[in-house]
Scaffold this motif. Structure first.
Motif, PDB file in Angstrom:
ATOM      1  N   LYS B  45      45.792  10.430  -0.572  1.00 48.72           N
ATOM      2  CA  LYS B  45      46.336  11.159   0.587  1.00 48.72           C
ATOM      3  C   LYS B  45      47.255  10.262   1.435  1.00 48.72           C
ATOM      4  CE  LYS B  45      42.202  11.977   2.279  1.00 48.72           C
ATOM      5  NZ  LYS B  45      41.357  11.225   1.335  1.00 48.72           N
ATOM      6  N   THR B  46      46.750   9.063   1.738  1.00 52.67           N
ATOM      7  CA  THR B  46      47.546   8.147   2.559  1.00 52.67           C
ATOM      8  C   THR B  46      48.822   7.744   1.825  1.00 52.67           C
ATOM      9  OG1 THR B  46      45.611   7.308   3.715  1.00 52.67           O
ATOM     10  CG2 THR B  46      47.531   5.893   3.695  1.00 52.67           C
ATOM     11  N   THR B  47      48.681   7.480   0.532  1.00 48.65           N
ATOM     12  CA  THR B  47      49.850   7.129  -0.268  1.00 48.65           C
ATOM     13  C   THR B  47      50.896   8.240  -0.195  1.00 48.65           C
ATOM     14  OG1 THR B  47      48.384   5.919  -1.745  1.00 48.65           O
ATOM     15  CG2 THR B  47      50.585   6.392  -2.557  1.00 48.65           C
ATOM     16  N   ALA B 163      50.493  12.906  10.280  1.00 47.15           N
ATOM     17  CA  ALA B 163      49.329  12.302  10.922  1.00 47.15           C
ATOM     18  C   ALA B 163      48.265  11.991   9.881  1.00 47.15           C
ATOM     19  CB  ALA B 163      48.779  13.237  11.995  1.00 47.15           C
ATOM     20  N   ASP B 164      47.817  10.731   9.853  1.00 46.44           N
ATOM     21  CA  ASP B 164      46.774  10.332   8.901  1.00 46.44           C
ATOM     22  C   ASP B 164      45.440  10.269   9.643  1.00 46.44           C
ATOM     23  OD1 ASP B 164      45.398   9.493   6.727  1.00 46.44           O
ATOM     24  OD2 ASP B 164      46.566   7.662   6.391  1.00 46.44           O
ATOM     25  N   GLU B 165      44.614  11.274   9.434  1.00 40.55           N
ATOM     26  CA  GLU B 165      43.316  11.377  10.109  1.00 40.55           C
ATOM     27  C   GLU B 165      43.410  11.070  11.595  1.00 40.55           C
ATOM     28  OE1 GLU B 165      40.087   9.818   7.936  1.00 40.55           O
ATOM     29  OE2 GLU B 165      41.120   9.928   6.018  1.00 40.55           O
ATOM     30  N   PRO B 166      44.186  11.846  12.328  1.00 44.64           N
ATOM     31  CA  PRO B 166      44.427  11.544  13.747  1.00 44.64           C
ATOM     32  C   PRO B 166      43.163  11.650  14.597  1.00 44.64           C
ATOM     33  CG  PRO B 166      45.271  13.716  13.214  1.00 44.64           C
ATOM     34  CD  PRO B 166      44.870  13.092  11.919  1.00 44.64           C
TER      35      PRO B 166
HETATM   36 MG    MG Z   1      43.615   7.247   3.620  1.00 47.79          MG
END
Ligand code: MG
Ligand code: ADP
Lengths: 423, 236
Positions: B45-47, B163-166
């Motif tokens: 997901k982050t990638t 947004a990454d896990e805001p």
């Molecule tokens: Mg991640």
């Protein structure tokens, strides 16, 4: 500022775009517009500059101890550089004076060598009783009331030129003294002379074969370790009287001190002023002098380079550590829009500040160092040289910026993606 | 058909020879859409988000953002592109520790080229922090820091927000404040992509993409997800 910008913007609404030759165009309006737009850009870059300085100053004050370490590293090198520079600029002068204590470096003699009053510096062999001995007449300490330099009456003589002469007993104080003599230590030993003894001299004039005799009191013995030890010294007029050569000299010794020029130049000057003379520089002494000066200079340069390199390495490691510590921050700056140039400019500006601070402080520490060195080696204070300040600061800046290049390159290579990783 | 804000075609990402974080992902996100990305930890997901934002580059495939092909751009070009087009919000509300809230927002303006203190102040007011602009991050709560991040992400007026896990590090109440701001941004027409573990948050969005092992395993609208889970719950 803001109001003029708004004025400029509202102004644009009232101007129709038109070609230069268009009759409806009012060039003055266009000019005003351009001026105000320039003002606007200036305002913008001013605010950006302020923000930049705020980032730099706050990040510096946040990491005071690291900044202090880096600054101390620069300071050390800068102090060494400025200290040695100060010493070496004063050294030539001081060392020259030291060298002058070893005697004259120029000998002035007639072009044709016809007069044979003995003179110090030339050996005529050993002394045995009944054998010939060189009788040297000289000024020991003579003032020239007509010659005033730096507000002082000029004085010269053996005691000035050859301070290394070691006389036991007393000097001949009066230049018109025709009763006293100073015996070289070898002469004194051979003839078993003691202070207060009398010696009888006889002199045969080589031209008219007349023999004159003189009784002189030994007031002192002389020990130089050189040829002077086997000679007898009297006041110059006395020697002239004994030898029947009033007003004549065989040679003049000159102790020339000139920081910027070689002794040869002074010799040439003397030859020009005194015709029929020849000014010989005492080559060995001059060469030894220049050699030692050069070697000392090279050694100081080497020490300076080593010290600066050490500072550079100090700055490089602290900056590198800082970059590694601030990896996240750098990544963050990139992720919110900082190009490499902006990152580099922040780090380089920090280095410039460190280099400048270290350089200025180093200059003053270097001066204290130089004073200390001068005091312990030459027993005299050294004057502050102002041009060394910009030189020191410049060198410090160059060293810090150079030392920062590698860490800054590392900073620009940090990937912005690291911010999102949960490390 | 609406324009795509983000368009990925066969995007593969290898971190090294053995780590394939993304495996030929193709995905189109429409302008103004609100998308959640869910999936187990390590699923990419982050990638995916990094590649959409140009923080990282793909090993192969093409990436178009706001109709611009950013696939082959270098770091500086990507940086310039990102600051005009994409606002980023991170899980660990990354702020510059030695700058105040206001300055943290102004830094983004500075990098972009226009410093406007008033606009930065208004930006913080919009996330409810008008009274805390002179505080440093250490003096702010997690929720407040995250809101500073949002203000910073929005200051250069990007139309895409990633947004990454805001809300990952926030308590329920602060998480809700942040989500309130995000909902408002969606209503203003921003394209929003959120990576989240929280199904309650995912369900609020208009589209849910599930990642498994570097691939998209499901792509659905939350209405459907909700009805499916409802049926499951009623099973004896
Ligand atoms: Mg991640
Ligand atoms: N910088 C990296 N170097 C090597 N492997 C990485 C790196 N970042 C992530 N990975 C790997 O790529 C895969 C996907 O990671 P990530 O995108 O962070 O997943 P998620 O965000 O879904 O948890 C994981 O297997 C992770 O270990």
């Amino acid at each position: 500022m803001a109001t003029s910008v708004e004025e400029a913007l509202s102004f644009t609404k009232n101007i129709k775009l038109c070609l230069e030759n268009d009759a409806r165009c009012e060039p003055t309006n266009v000019n005003i517009l351009i001026k105000l737009v320039k003002l606007y850009n200036y305002d913008k870059s001013l605010r950006a500059g302020k923000m930049f300085l705020r980032i730099v100053s706050k990040s510096l004050s946040k990491r005071r101890s690291r900044v202090a370490i880096a600054m101390v590293a620069v300071l050390m090198g800068a102090a060494m550089a400025s200290g040695l520079l100060t010493v070496s600029s004063g050294m030539q002068d001081k060392l020259g004076k030291e060298f002058r204590k070893f005697g004259s470096n120029i000998l002035v003699v007639p072009k044709s060598d016809r007069i044979e009053v003995g003179f110090p510096g030339i050996s005529f062999g050993s002394v045995t009783e009944g054998q010939d001995v060189v009788l040297a007449g000289t000024y020991f300490d003579k003032t020239f009331p007509d010659l005033v330099t730096n507000g002082e009456v000029w004085r010269t003589g053996i005691r000035k030129i050859a301070p290394y002469w070691n006389v036991e007993g007393s000097w001949i104080e009066d230049n018109n003294d025709d009763q006293s003599a100073i015996a070289g230590i070898s002469v004194a030993e051979k003839l078993n002379l003691r202070l207060g003894d009398y010696i009888a001299l006889s002199y045969q004039n080589p031209e008219n074969k007349n023999v004159s005799s003189e009784r002189l009191k030994v007031v002192g013995t002389l020990n130089t370790g050189g040829s002077e030890d086997s000679q007898i010294f009297v006041a110059l007029p006395n020697a002239q009287k004994i030898s029947g050569r009033l007003g004549m000299v065989h040679s003049v010794q000159v102790s020339a001190l000139c920081v910027e020029c070689p002794a040869e130049l002074i010799g040439a000057e003397i030859e020009k002023k005194l015709p029929y003379t020849q000014a010989k520089t005492v080559k060995q002494l001059v060469r030894a002098e220049t050699l030692i000066m050069d070697q000392l200079g090279q050694m100081m340069l080497l020490i300076t380079i080593v010290a600066l390199a050490a500072s550079g390495i100090g700055v490089m490691t602290t900056t590198m550590t800082t970059v590694m510590e601030r990896r996240k921050e750098i990544g963050l700056m990139k992720s919110i829009g900082a190009e490499n140039l902006k990152i580099a400019s922040i780090f380089l500006t920090e280095s410039v500040i460190i280099g400048f601070g270290g350089g200025v402080l180093g200059y003053f520490l270097g001066n204290i160092l130089a004073q200390y060195m001068a005091e312990s080696v030459f027993h005299a204070p050294i004057s502050l040289v102002l041009y060394i300040l910009p030189v020191t600061v410049g060198v410090s800046l160059a060293v810090t910026v150079l030392a920062s290049l590698l860490p800054v390159r590392r900073a620009t290579r940090i990937e912005p993606a690291i911010v999102l990783r949960g490390e | 058909m609406t324009k795509s804000a983000i368009l990925l075609e066969s995007v593969t990402k290898y971190y090294d020879l053995y780590t394939r974080a993304l495996n030929s992902v193709s995905l189109a996100i429409s302008e103004g859409d609100w998308v959640s990305i869910i999936g187990p930890s390590g699923s990419g997901k982050t990638t995916l988000l990094n590649i959409m934002s140009g923080l990282d580059t793909a090993s192969s495939g093409t990436i178009r953002v706001n109709e611009t092909d950013i696939t082959g751009l270098g770091q500086n070009m990507l940086t310039r592109f990102r600051r005009e087009n994409i606002g980023l919000i991170f899980q660990q509300y990354h702020l510059i520790p030695y700058l105040t809230a206001l300055e943290n927002v102004m830094v983004a303006q500075y990098f972009q080229g226009t410093v406007d203190k008033e606009a930065a102040r208004v930006g913080l007011e919009n996330v409810g922090l008008g009274h805390r602009i002179e505080h440093r991050p250490s003096q702010l709560s997690g929720g407040e820091q995250q809101r500073v991040c949002i203000a910073r992400a929005l200051i250069n007026k990007p139309n895409i927000l990633l947004a990454d896990e805001p809300t990952g590090n926030l308590d329920l109440k602060n998480g809700e404040i942040v989500m309130e701001i995000i909902r408002k941004l969606v209503n203003e027409g921003h394209t929003v992509v959120i990576v989240t573990h929280n199904m309650d948050i995912a369900k609020q969005s208009r589209r849910i993409i599930e990642m498994v092992d570097g691939k998209i395993s499901a792509d659905s609208t939350p209405i459907l997800t909700a009805s499916v889970s409802a049926r499951m719950e009623h099973r004896p």
